[in-house]
Design an enzyme around this catalytic site. Sequence first.
Site, PDB file in Angstrom:
ATOM      1  N   PRO A 204       2.372 -41.439  60.043  1.00  7.19           N
ATOM      2  CA  PRO A 204       2.151 -42.860  60.299  1.00  7.19           C
ATOM      3  C   PRO A 204       0.841 -43.321  60.021  1.00  7.19           C
ATOM      4  O   PRO A 204       0.421 -44.505  60.035  1.00  7.19           O
ATOM      5  CB  PRO A 204       2.332 -43.032  61.982  1.00  7.19           C
ATOM      6  CG  PRO A 204       1.933 -41.752  62.388  1.00  7.19           C
ATOM      7  CD  PRO A 204       2.340 -40.822  61.445  1.00  7.19           C
ATOM      8  N   ASP A 227       2.429 -44.044  48.091  1.00 11.77           N
ATOM      9  CA  ASP A 227       2.945 -45.636  48.543  1.00 11.77           C
ATOM     10  C   ASP A 227       1.949 -46.201  48.910  1.00 11.77           C
ATOM     11  O   ASP A 227       0.667 -45.730  49.582  1.00 11.77           O
ATOM     12  CB  ASP A 227       4.010 -45.474  49.432  1.00 11.77           C
ATOM     13  CG  ASP A 227       5.237 -44.940  48.869  1.00 11.77           C
ATOM     14  OD1 ASP A 227       6.113 -44.838  49.815  1.00 11.77           O
ATOM     15  OD2 ASP A 227       5.529 -45.059  47.784  1.00 11.77           O
ATOM     16  N   LYS A 249       4.425 -49.776  47.502  1.00 11.15           N
ATOM     17  CA  LYS A 249       5.475 -50.477  47.616  1.00 11.15           C
ATOM     18  C   LYS A 249       5.323 -51.541  48.843  1.00 11.15           C
ATOM     19  O   LYS A 249       4.880 -51.172  49.757  1.00 11.15           O
ATOM     20  CB  LYS A 249       6.826 -49.625  48.062  1.00 11.15           C
ATOM     21  CG  LYS A 249       7.536 -48.976  47.170  1.00 11.15           C
ATOM     22  CD  LYS A 249       8.490 -47.964  47.663  1.00 11.15           C
ATOM     23  CE  LYS A 249       9.445 -47.349  46.721  1.00 11.15           C
ATOM     24  NZ  LYS A 249      10.235 -46.500  47.314  1.00 11.15           N
ATOM     25  N   GLY A 280       5.119 -42.500  53.555  1.00  5.70           N
ATOM     26  CA  GLY A 280       4.587 -42.846  54.940  1.00  5.70           C
ATOM     27  C   GLY A 280       5.657 -42.254  55.801  1.00  5.70           C
ATOM     28  O   GLY A 280       6.951 -42.289  55.405  1.00  5.70           O
ATOM     29  N   GLY A 281       5.240 -41.911  56.891  1.00  4.69           N
ATOM     30  CA  GLY A 281       6.428 -41.137  57.794  1.00  4.69           C
ATOM     31  C   GLY A 281       6.979 -40.066  57.491  1.00  4.69           C
ATOM     32  O   GLY A 281       6.479 -39.123  56.832  1.00  4.69           O
ATOM     33  N   ASP A 282       8.567 -40.238  57.402  1.00  2.00           N
ATOM     34  CA  ASP A 282       8.993 -39.028  56.797  1.00  2.00           C
ATOM     35  C   ASP A 282       9.783 -39.560  55.517  1.00  2.00           C
ATOM     36  O   ASP A 282      10.222 -40.712  55.626  1.00  2.00           O
ATOM     37  CB  ASP A 282      10.418 -38.625  57.953  1.00  2.00           C
ATOM     38  CG  ASP A 282      11.093 -37.317  57.425  1.00  2.00           C
ATOM     39  OD1 ASP A 282      11.002 -36.302  57.676  1.00  2.00           O
ATOM     40  OD2 ASP A 282      12.135 -37.664  56.794  1.00  2.00           O
ATOM     41  N   THR A 310       7.858 -39.836  61.771  1.00  2.00           N
ATOM     42  CA  THR A 310       8.473 -41.102  61.401  1.00  2.00           C
ATOM     43  C   THR A 310       7.891 -42.010  62.300  1.00  2.00           C
ATOM     44  O   THR A 310       7.404 -41.777  63.572  1.00  2.00           O
ATOM     45  CB  THR A 310       9.809 -41.116  61.350  1.00  2.00           C
ATOM     46  OG1 THR A 310      10.468 -42.350  60.893  1.00  2.00           O
ATOM     47  CG2 THR A 310      10.675 -40.677  62.656  1.00  2.00           C
ATOM     48  N   ALA A 311       7.980 -43.223  61.788  1.00  4.87           N
ATOM     49  CA  ALA A 311       7.314 -44.724  62.476  1.00  4.87           C
ATOM     50  C   ALA A 311       7.554 -44.519  64.042  1.00  4.87           C
ATOM     51  O   ALA A 311       7.256 -44.701  65.156  1.00  4.87           O
ATOM     52  CB  ALA A 311       7.392 -45.678  61.871  1.00  4.87           C
ATOM     53  N   MET A 362      11.395 -52.030  59.054  1.00  6.38           N
ATOM     54  CA  MET A 362      11.449 -53.349  58.044  1.00  6.38           C
ATOM     55  C   MET A 362      12.154 -54.361  58.903  1.00  6.38           C
ATOM     56  O   MET A 362      12.995 -55.433  58.126  1.00  6.38           O
ATOM     57  CB  MET A 362      12.283 -53.141  56.795  1.00  6.38           C
ATOM     58  CG  MET A 362      11.384 -51.827  56.190  1.00  6.38           C
ATOM     59  SD  MET A 362      12.299 -51.012  54.887  1.00  6.38           S
ATOM     60  CE  MET A 362      13.452 -49.748  55.591  1.00  6.38           C
ATOM     61  N   GLY A 391       1.476 -48.308  64.183  1.00  5.70           N
ATOM     62  CA  GLY A 391       1.741 -47.294  65.259  1.00  5.70           C
ATOM     63  C   GLY A 391       1.075 -45.867  64.706  1.00  5.70           C
ATOM     64  O   GLY A 391       1.278 -45.739  63.709  1.00  5.70           O
TER      65      GLY A 391
HETATM   66  N1  SAH Z   1       9.454 -43.465  55.889  1.00  2.00           N
HETATM   67  C1  SAH Z   1       9.012 -44.341  56.792  1.00  2.00           C
HETATM   68  C2  SAH Z   1       9.602 -45.643  57.035  1.00  2.00           C
HETATM   69  C3  SAH Z   1       9.583 -46.394  55.672  1.00  2.00           C
HETATM   70  S1  SAH Z   1      10.400 -47.960  55.511  1.00  2.00           S
HETATM   71  C4  SAH Z   1       8.970 -43.389  58.094  1.00  2.00           C
HETATM   72  O1  SAH Z   1       9.351 -42.453  58.444  1.00  2.00           O
HETATM   73  O2  SAH Z   1       8.228 -44.194  59.218  1.00  2.00           O
HETATM   74  C5  SAH Z   1       8.899 -48.956  56.105  1.00  2.00           C
HETATM   75  C6  SAH Z   1       8.826 -49.488  57.522  1.00  2.00           C
HETATM   76  O3  SAH Z   1       8.645 -48.301  58.393  1.00  2.00           O
HETATM   77  C7  SAH Z   1       8.026 -50.695  57.877  1.00  2.00           C
HETATM   78  O4  SAH Z   1       8.790 -51.735  57.704  1.00  2.00           O
HETATM   79  C8  SAH Z   1       8.082 -50.488  59.376  1.00  2.00           C
HETATM   80  O5  SAH Z   1       9.185 -50.904  59.680  1.00  2.00           O
HETATM   81  C9  SAH Z   1       8.037 -49.047  59.424  1.00  2.00           C
HETATM   82  N2  SAH Z   1       6.660 -48.475  59.684  1.00  2.00           N
HETATM   83  C10 SAH Z   1       6.029 -47.573  58.883  1.00  2.00           C
HETATM   84  N3  SAH Z   1       4.833 -47.005  59.192  1.00  2.00           N
HETATM   85  C11 SAH Z   1       4.656 -47.678  60.427  1.00  2.00           C
HETATM   86  C12 SAH Z   1       3.666 -47.790  61.655  1.00  2.00           C
HETATM   87  N4  SAH Z   1       2.560 -47.004  61.185  1.00  2.00           N
HETATM   88  N5  SAH Z   1       3.745 -48.464  62.603  1.00  2.00           N
HETATM   89  C13 SAH Z   1       4.962 -49.242  62.662  1.00  2.00           C
HETATM   90  N6  SAH Z   1       5.907 -49.394  61.603  1.00  2.00           N
HETATM   91  C14 SAH Z   1       5.706 -48.493  60.844  1.00  2.00           C
END
Ligand code: SAH
Length: 446
Positions: A204, A227, A249, A280-282, A310-311, A362, A391
């Site tokens: 995150p 990204d 993106k 970002g995230g997973d 993931t977020a 999203m 987050g």
């Molecule tokens: N692969 C990412 C998600 C990508 S889609 C994951 O696993 O987290 C992008 C969406 O993820 C954003 O629109 C938001 O809804 C969420 N997101 C990603 N990072 C975030 C963060 N740090 N805090 C809150 N939401 C987040």
Amino acid sequence: MRHFPAFLDLAGRTVLLLGHGDTIARKSEPLRRAGATLRQAARFDAALLDGVVLAIGADAPEADLQALSAEAQRRGIPVNIVDRAALCSFIMPAIVDRDPITVAISTGGVAPTLARLLRQRIETVLPPRIGALAALAGRFQALLRRRLPDLPARRRFIDAVLLGRPGELALAGRDTQAEAAFAQALEAADTAPAGIVHLVGAGPGAADLLTLRALRLLGEADVIVHDRLVSEQVLDMARRDAERIFVGKARANHCMPQAEINALLVRLAREGRRVVRLKGGDPFVFGRGGEEAAALAAAGIAHEVVPGITAALACAAESGIPLTHRDAARMLTLVTGHTRDGRLDLDFAALARPGQTIAVYMGAATLPDLSAGLIAAGLDPSTPAAIVEDGGSGASRRLDGTLGSLPRQSRGWSTRRPALILVGEVVGLARLPCPAFELVDATADP
Ligand code: SAH
């Protein structure tokens, strides 16, 4: 340097342990692992030192410890009396044991606590299976010498192989495949290097929420393709001279179409480069990692996926929201609020079933539709709900409310940073304020 480090081969050799107690028991452990034959006694007698290559004393009467130290030194046998620097001819280091790799740390006996701290640090940066990697290289040593007699060529090969596919497999615990890949690389030793793409979850935002594997790969990559969601903090972990390619993106503003990103990854790998595709995230949670993996597979490019936090997990943890709960949530659903043709295409009937937590990615722009859809499908408007922005980044904000109130509350609240919507009974259990805490009373009309 006051003490000279050396590694002793103790297999089948005798080590004297004088004393009985926890300290001696602790010291004997690594000696046993090194294959030493241990001779233990409570009191000192000079004959005990016959045939001994190393002597250690602790938890024994003072006179015996003194005698042991003197007699061992007279005979030229290295001796350590625990915590008695004046009686020692060698000191025992703090040890990181990843057999056959061993790291020994000494502070010259002056700050043992610091040595322990350093050891912990080193433990975390060394991949757990680095030993398997060394063993793999060891098994091929003789063959390697024959096939590549030239030392620089051998070095280049070893570097490439250990950082490449065979090393990767060994570190992942796939020893048989690692061995096959090593042999194959050796066969083709003078052909061009094969590239690899790692689809890596960047988590995150906070650098210390990266996995150790992600951290290592960032340190080894030639190219980083990233990204908008990937934080500077995380990018700072990359090798200094690695090339960085931003394929940013943003919603409705894809800087580079997915097909072009896929083609870019394939091209970089074909150039023989080690590519980290950082997401970002997973990578496999709303990250289109699946499409990239498929494109790489179709092009015959070696690739691996490294999961990230993931977020939903980061936002929940930071807020103290248990995503599942014996009483309140037996199911967790990750959904996207992204629209196709402007319509929120979700199975509201399924999402409105009680006893689950919903995490909407999203979804900031479509929150009013989401809320209306869930309520129309029968979910109680008073169900707790929250939006968490950024987050797990160290700079997050949270807005608490209910399914019914959140669309109204959130008007004008967003700073357009990534935000996640959480809905469900468990959201009412949130215990932790965010660092930049912002709680809006759900009943008040803003
Ligand atoms: N692969 C990412 C998600 C990508 S889609 C994951 O696993 O987290 C992008 C969406 O993820 C954003 O629109 C938001 O809804 C969420 N997101 C990603 N990072 C975030 C963060 N740090 N805090 C809150 N939401 C987040």
